[in-house]
Write an enzyme that holds these catalytic residues in place. Structure first.
Site, PDB file in Angstrom:
ATOM      1  N   TYR A 144      -5.802   7.922 -10.948  1.00  0.00           N
ATOM      2  CA  TYR A 144      -7.315   7.767 -10.558  1.00  0.00           C
ATOM      3  C   TYR A 144      -8.018   9.056 -10.701  1.00  0.00           C
ATOM      4  CZ  TYR A 144      -5.770   3.536  -7.467  1.00  0.00           C
ATOM      5  OH  TYR A 144      -5.541   2.313  -7.087  1.00  0.00           O
ATOM      6  N   LYS A 148       8.284   4.598 -11.166  1.00  0.00           N
ATOM      7  CA  LYS A 148       8.716   3.889 -12.057  1.00  0.00           C
ATOM      8  C   LYS A 148       9.393   4.730 -12.913  1.00  0.00           C
ATOM      9  CE  LYS A 148       8.355   0.020 -13.286  1.00  0.00           C
ATOM     10  NZ  LYS A 148       9.356  -1.046 -13.190  1.00  0.00           N
ATOM     11  N   ASP A 191       8.168  -1.704  -8.230  1.00  0.00           N
ATOM     12  CA  ASP A 191       8.209  -3.076  -8.335  1.00  0.00           C
ATOM     13  C   ASP A 191       9.107  -3.606  -7.465  1.00  0.00           C
ATOM     14  OD1 ASP A 191      10.086  -2.171  -9.893  1.00  0.00           O
ATOM     15  OD2 ASP A 191       9.760  -3.499 -11.545  1.00  0.00           O
ATOM     16  N   ASP A 231      -1.476   2.720  -3.166  1.00  0.00           N
ATOM     17  CA  ASP A 231      -2.550   1.727  -2.797  1.00  0.00           C
ATOM     18  C   ASP A 231      -2.163   0.221  -3.030  1.00  0.00           C
ATOM     19  OD1 ASP A 231      -5.247   0.694  -2.944  1.00  0.00           O
ATOM     20  OD2 ASP A 231      -6.104   1.595  -4.679  1.00  0.00           O
ATOM     21  N   ASP A 254      -1.419  -1.918   0.513  1.00  0.00           N
ATOM     22  CA  ASP A 254      -2.088  -3.133   1.153  1.00  0.00           C
ATOM     23  C   ASP A 254      -1.057  -4.274   1.394  1.00  0.00           C
ATOM     24  OD1 ASP A 254      -4.481  -1.912   0.983  1.00  0.00           O
ATOM     25  OD2 ASP A 254      -5.071  -2.944  -1.021  1.00  0.00           O
TER      26      ASP A 254
END
Length: 370
Positions: free
Chosen positions: A143, A194, A227, A251, A255
């Site tokens: 970001y 990852k 994941d 993020d 959520d």
């Protein structure tokens, strides 16, 4: 009476002012019944700030935020400001607050209240009793990384670029917060990245492991691909206690965990900076929900996430765990008593307004403090 604690309130847009008004009600109760005084200032952030000064947050508001013991934010954004320049959109004010205050650790608890467990789309036995904490790195990663932007290539096509970048200090400081939280909970931490396909993920894994070995060998550390972590949050969320991850994955995962609880309007968050020599941290607290412009001004918004964010503020910024516990227990008792705002309404329960919910919390606080 203890010395006043400085608090900057930024109600923001949409339902922000409505839910913030119920925090004011609880603060007045604390002043009256707990003899705790807050020196409160109020400022603009988001679309309302853009309308007044042409920026999503003014330099003066930023200066006030830097000086305050804590910042409590309502919500920002709405379709009214969809066409303003990208760097002046309401969300830019939120990003500037996080970046300039160096609020690198975002704490997002995902807690299922027994009274609301059936609201989740997951099976009751999977979700009931869930209590996990996600620690998201907030000021680095994709970001904020450079280079970034959209460019036109020689053949006329376009390319968008964002850069995922982390350094050892950025990784270790957020991991340290997560390890310290884990020690106060079940002493288990999952670090998600990852590392199999991203060099930044491999660095993340190595640096978290180094910190664990050097300072937190007593905490049970598990590394997990992001994941797989997302899959496990749906498959068996109660296997987790504390999860630490980067800005982008945090993020998404936070959520996902929030929606697993079935009550997005119930979830608080805290964003913390580094502790200074006196142990003081810059900090901002906000509900996870958005500005909900479609219901703004109707008196039906749920104030509980903002009240629980205030409780987190009491705990992490002011070391007032007893008062934080009182507010959290009051919320549980009111929900157990059957009161619901529209977003969490269930068959056979009593639907109430924003104001009535706030008043009910204060009445319950009176009972608990008697």
């Amino acid at each position: 009476m203890p010395s006043a604690k400085t608090l900057l309130m930024l109600p923001g847009d949409g339902i922000g002012p409505e839910v913030m008004a119920e925090v004011r009600r609880v603060i007045e109760w604390m002043d009256r019944r707990r003899h705790v005084s807050f020196d409160i200032a109020e400022g603009l952030v988001g679309g309302c700030a853009y309308d007044v000064c042409g920026e999503a947050v003014s330099d003066q508001t930023m200066a006030d935020a830097m000086k305050a013991d804590a910042v409590l934010l309502g919500a920002v954004g709405g379709p009214k400001w969809d066409k303003v320049p990208f760097d002046k959109r309401p969300e830019a004010g939120l990003l500037r607050l996080r970046k300039d205050m160096d609020l690198f650790a975002n704490l997002r608890p995902a807690v299922v209240f027994d009274a609301l467990a059936e609201a989740s789309t997951l099976k009751l036995d999977v979700i009931k009793g869930l209590d996990i904490m996600i620690v998201r790195e907030l000021t680095g990663g994709v970001y904020f990384g450079e280079p970034r932007g959209i460019e036109t290539l020689p053949d006329g096509t376009r390319r968008g670029v964002n850069t995922q970048v982390y350094t050892t200090p950025e990784i270790q400081r957020v991991a340290r917060v997560a390890f310290e939280l884990a020690r106060k909970r079940a002493n288990r931490l999952v670090s998600a990245e990852k590392a199999n396909v991203m060099e930044s993920g491999l660095l993340w894994r190595e640096e978290v492991q180094k910190l664990h070995d050097a300072e937190f060998p007593d905490v049970q550390l598990t590394h997990m691909y992001a994941d797989n972590c997302a899959m496990q949050l749906v498959r068996n969320p109660k296997q987790f206690d504390v999860i630490v991850t980067d800005n982008l994955f945090g993020d998404v995962l936070s959520d996902e965990a929030s929606m697993a609880t079935g009550s997005l309007g119930m979830l608080p968050s805290a964003s913390l900076g580094a502790a200074d020599a006196k142990g003081r941290r810059r900090a901002m607290y906000e509900p996870v929900h958005g500005s909900a412009p479609d219901i703004a001004g109707k008196g039906i918004a749920n104030p509980l996430a903002t009240l629980l964010s205030f409780a987190m503020m009491l705990r992490y910024s002011f070391d007032m765990a007893e008062d934080a516990n009182l507010i959290e227990q009051a919320v549980k008792n009111v929900l157990n008593g059957g009161l619901r705002t529209a977003d969490i309404m269930q068959k056979g329960k009593a639907r109430v307004s924003t104001t009535v919910m706030g008043e009910s919390i204060v009445k319950e606080l009176d009972k608990l403090a008697a």
